[in-house]
Design a protein around this motif. Structure first.
Motif, PDB file in Angstrom:
ATOM      1  N   VAL A   1      52.402  13.307   6.863  1.00 47.69           N
ATOM      2  CA  VAL A   1      52.040  14.700   6.636  1.00 47.69           C
ATOM      3  C   VAL A   1      52.279  15.084   5.183  1.00 47.69           C
ATOM      4  N   ALA A   2      53.291  14.477   4.542  1.00 44.81           N
ATOM      5  CA  ALA A   2      53.527  14.730   3.118  1.00 44.81           C
ATOM      6  C   ALA A   2      52.426  14.099   2.272  1.00 44.81           C
ATOM      7  N   VAL A   3      51.993  12.910   2.669  1.00 45.19           N
ATOM      8  CA  VAL A   3      50.909  12.231   1.946  1.00 45.19           C
ATOM      9  C   VAL A   3      49.639  13.075   1.986  1.00 45.19           C
TER      10      VAL A   3
ATOM     11  N   GLY B   1      42.708  18.728  12.553  1.00 47.51           N
ATOM     12  CA  GLY B   1      42.331  17.379  12.951  1.00 47.51           C
ATOM     13  C   GLY B   1      43.338  16.335  12.522  1.00 47.51           C
ATOM     14  N   VAL B   2      43.801  16.436  11.274  1.00 49.26           N
ATOM     15  CA  VAL B   2      44.789  15.477  10.766  1.00 49.26           C
ATOM     16  C   VAL B   2      46.089  15.554  11.558  1.00 49.26           C
ATOM     17  N   LEU B   3      46.579  16.775  11.781  1.00 46.90           N
ATOM     18  CA  LEU B   3      47.845  16.943  12.489  1.00 46.90           C
ATOM     19  C   LEU B   3      47.746  16.466  13.943  1.00 46.90           C
ATOM     20  N   LEU B   4      46.627  16.755  14.601  1.00 46.59           N
ATOM     21  CA  LEU B   4      46.450  16.301  15.976  1.00 46.59           C
ATOM     22  C   LEU B   4      46.316  14.784  16.052  1.00 46.59           C
TER      23      LEU B   4
ATOM     24  N   VAL C   1      43.969  13.797  25.026  1.00 48.69           N
ATOM     25  CA  VAL C   1      43.492  15.143  24.701  1.00 48.69           C
ATOM     26  C   VAL C   1      43.659  15.427  23.212  1.00 48.69           C
ATOM     27  N   ALA C   2      44.794  15.054  22.639  1.00 52.85           N
ATOM     28  CA  ALA C   2      45.026  15.283  21.203  1.00 52.85           C
ATOM     29  C   ALA C   2      44.006  14.529  20.368  1.00 52.85           C
ATOM     30  N   ALA C   3      43.724  13.266  20.718  1.00 51.88           N
ATOM     31  CA  ALA C   3      42.749  12.466  19.978  1.00 51.88           C
ATOM     32  C   ALA C   3      41.347  13.035  20.122  1.00 51.88           C
ATOM     33  N   ALA C   4      41.005  13.474  21.338  1.00 54.09           N
ATOM     34  CA  ALA C   4      39.672  14.031  21.577  1.00 54.09           C
ATOM     35  C   ALA C   4      39.462  15.322  20.790  1.00 54.09           C
ATOM     36  N   VAL C   5      40.454  16.210  20.832  1.00 55.53           N
ATOM     37  CA  VAL C   5      40.338  17.473  20.103  1.00 55.53           C
ATOM     38  C   VAL C   5      40.320  17.218  18.599  1.00 55.53           C
ATOM     39  N   ALA C   6      41.063  16.200  18.149  1.00 53.12           N
ATOM     40  CA  ALA C   6      41.068  15.855  16.727  1.00 53.12           C
ATOM     41  C   ALA C   6      39.680  15.452  16.258  1.00 53.12           C
TER      42      ALA C   6
ATOM     43  N   LEU D   1      48.515  22.138   5.410  1.00 50.36           N
ATOM     44  CA  LEU D   1      49.232  20.865   5.465  1.00 50.36           C
ATOM     45  C   LEU D   1      50.549  20.941   4.699  1.00 50.36           C
ATOM     46  N   GLY D   2      50.570  21.723   3.607  1.00 47.40           N
ATOM     47  CA  GLY D   2      51.820  21.914   2.878  1.00 47.40           C
ATOM     48  C   GLY D   2      52.856  22.617   3.733  1.00 47.40           C
ATOM     49  N   ALA D   3      52.411  23.617   4.487  1.00 50.70           N
ATOM     50  CA  ALA D   3      53.323  24.318   5.394  1.00 50.70           C
ATOM     51  C   ALA D   3      53.831  23.379   6.487  1.00 50.70           C
ATOM     52  N   ALA D   4      52.933  22.535   7.016  1.00 56.52           N
ATOM     53  CA  ALA D   4      53.343  21.579   8.049  1.00 56.52           C
ATOM     54  C   ALA D   4      54.349  20.576   7.490  1.00 56.52           C
TER      55      ALA D   4
END
Length: 311
Positions: free
Chosen positions: A31-33, A74-77, A148-153, A189-192
């Motif tokens: 997530v930092a990358v 999408g990235v986070l999921l 489900v996470a992969a599908a929604v991503a 993404l910075g917040a995450a």
């Protein structure tokens, strides 16, 4: 022809960016990358905006924001899915949904694909599955949550959503929507990344188990929190951000290269072939051997690309 050229180029460049991001994620949290890479990617987009120009509009800004939100979610999921399930199943699943959803949207809008185009789309989807399939040695089990996470991503709230949003931007907007998307993606993404870092720090101080959501990629984190990244690592992340931004430019250029209603499904399917760039670089740089199914997938991807160009 330009649509296929831009779409395929964007997919390969995406794959290169993913390889560099994956390489950096072996030493620091993914997530930092992605957050730093997204921030760096703003620079080439601003340069492109200054050189190529573009007409800002509310529509372009709105769809740029949708693309940025879709990309970040999408990235986070995807990371969440890969953290709780087998990569060999969930990674190809994400790519397939990213390819299929825009195609279904185009068909629902009334786009009629020729028999050759339909066959090429089917072949491309099979190619995505074969190329993205990797041996998983983690022993992770397939769960409904991971699927489900992969599908929604891969669907509207992920990589497929990016293609749909860029397709909806006004043709005269130029790179402006891409800049909006990248700025919003950087903020989210910075917040995450900040949340993950804070949770990890609290877990370390309390001596308890780290939050699983905050532990994605920690196993490969060779750089201690709070330390400056080595120059080579920073250069890798910077190259990832620049290539990712260029891939977005190629995808949007492909979507607006033609007024043909079949452009959206063609670009979305070609965009989903991004694992090709990743596995090719892994073979060249890391000397990883491509499996027989991956070689077959690459061959099918070439056949599908030719078919889409002729359709």
């Amino acid at each position: 022809m330009l649509t296929v050229l831009f779409g395929l180029t964007g997919a390969v460049v995406y794959g290169f960016a993913d390889f560099l991001g994956g390489l950096a994620s072996r030493r620091i949290r993914p997530v930092a990358v992605t957050a730093v890479a997204a921030a760096i990617g703003i620079v080439p987009l601003l340069i492109g905006l200054a050189v190529l120009g573009g007409t800002p509009s509310w529509a372009g800004t709105l769809w740029g924001a949708v693309a940025g939100l879709s990309g970040a979610v999408g990235v986070l999921l995807l990371y969440a899915a890969l953290a709780i399930g087998p990569m060999s199943v969930l990674s190809p699943l994400t790519a397939v949904f990213a390819a299929v959803v825009p195609v279904l949207v185009a068909v629902a809008r009334g786009t009629v694909l020729s028999p050759l185009a339909v066959a090429a789309v089917v072949v491309a989807v099979v190619a995505v599955v074969l190329v993205a399939a990797v041996r998983d040695t983690s022993g992770a089990r397939l769960t409904v949550r991971g699927v489900v996470a992969a599908a929604v991503a891969g669907c509207g709230f992920g990589f497929g959503g990016i293609v749909l949003a860029y397709d909806a931007t006004p043709p005269g907007a130029g790179i402006h929507p891409l800049v909006v998307a990248r700025v919003l993606q950087t903020v989210l993404l910075g917040a995450a990344a900040l949340v993950v870092t804070v949770r990890a720090g609290r877990g370390a101080r309390s001596g308890g188990a780290a939050d699983p959501a905050a532990s994605v990629g920690v196993a490969g984190s060779a750089v201690p929190p709070g330390r400056w990244w080595p120059p080579r690592l920073l250069l890798t992340v910077a190259a990832c951000g620049v290539l990712d931004a260029l891939a977005n430019v190629c995808i949007q250029a492909g979507l607006h290269a033609s007024d043909d209603p079949g452009t959206l499904p063609v670009v979305s399917v070609l965009n989903a072939l991004y694992p090709i760039g990743t596995v090719v670089l892994a073979g060249v740089v890391l000397r990883e051997r491509l499996t027989a199914p991956q070689w077959v997938g690459i061959a099918l991807a070439f056949i599908a690309s030719v078919g889409l160009a002729l359709a």
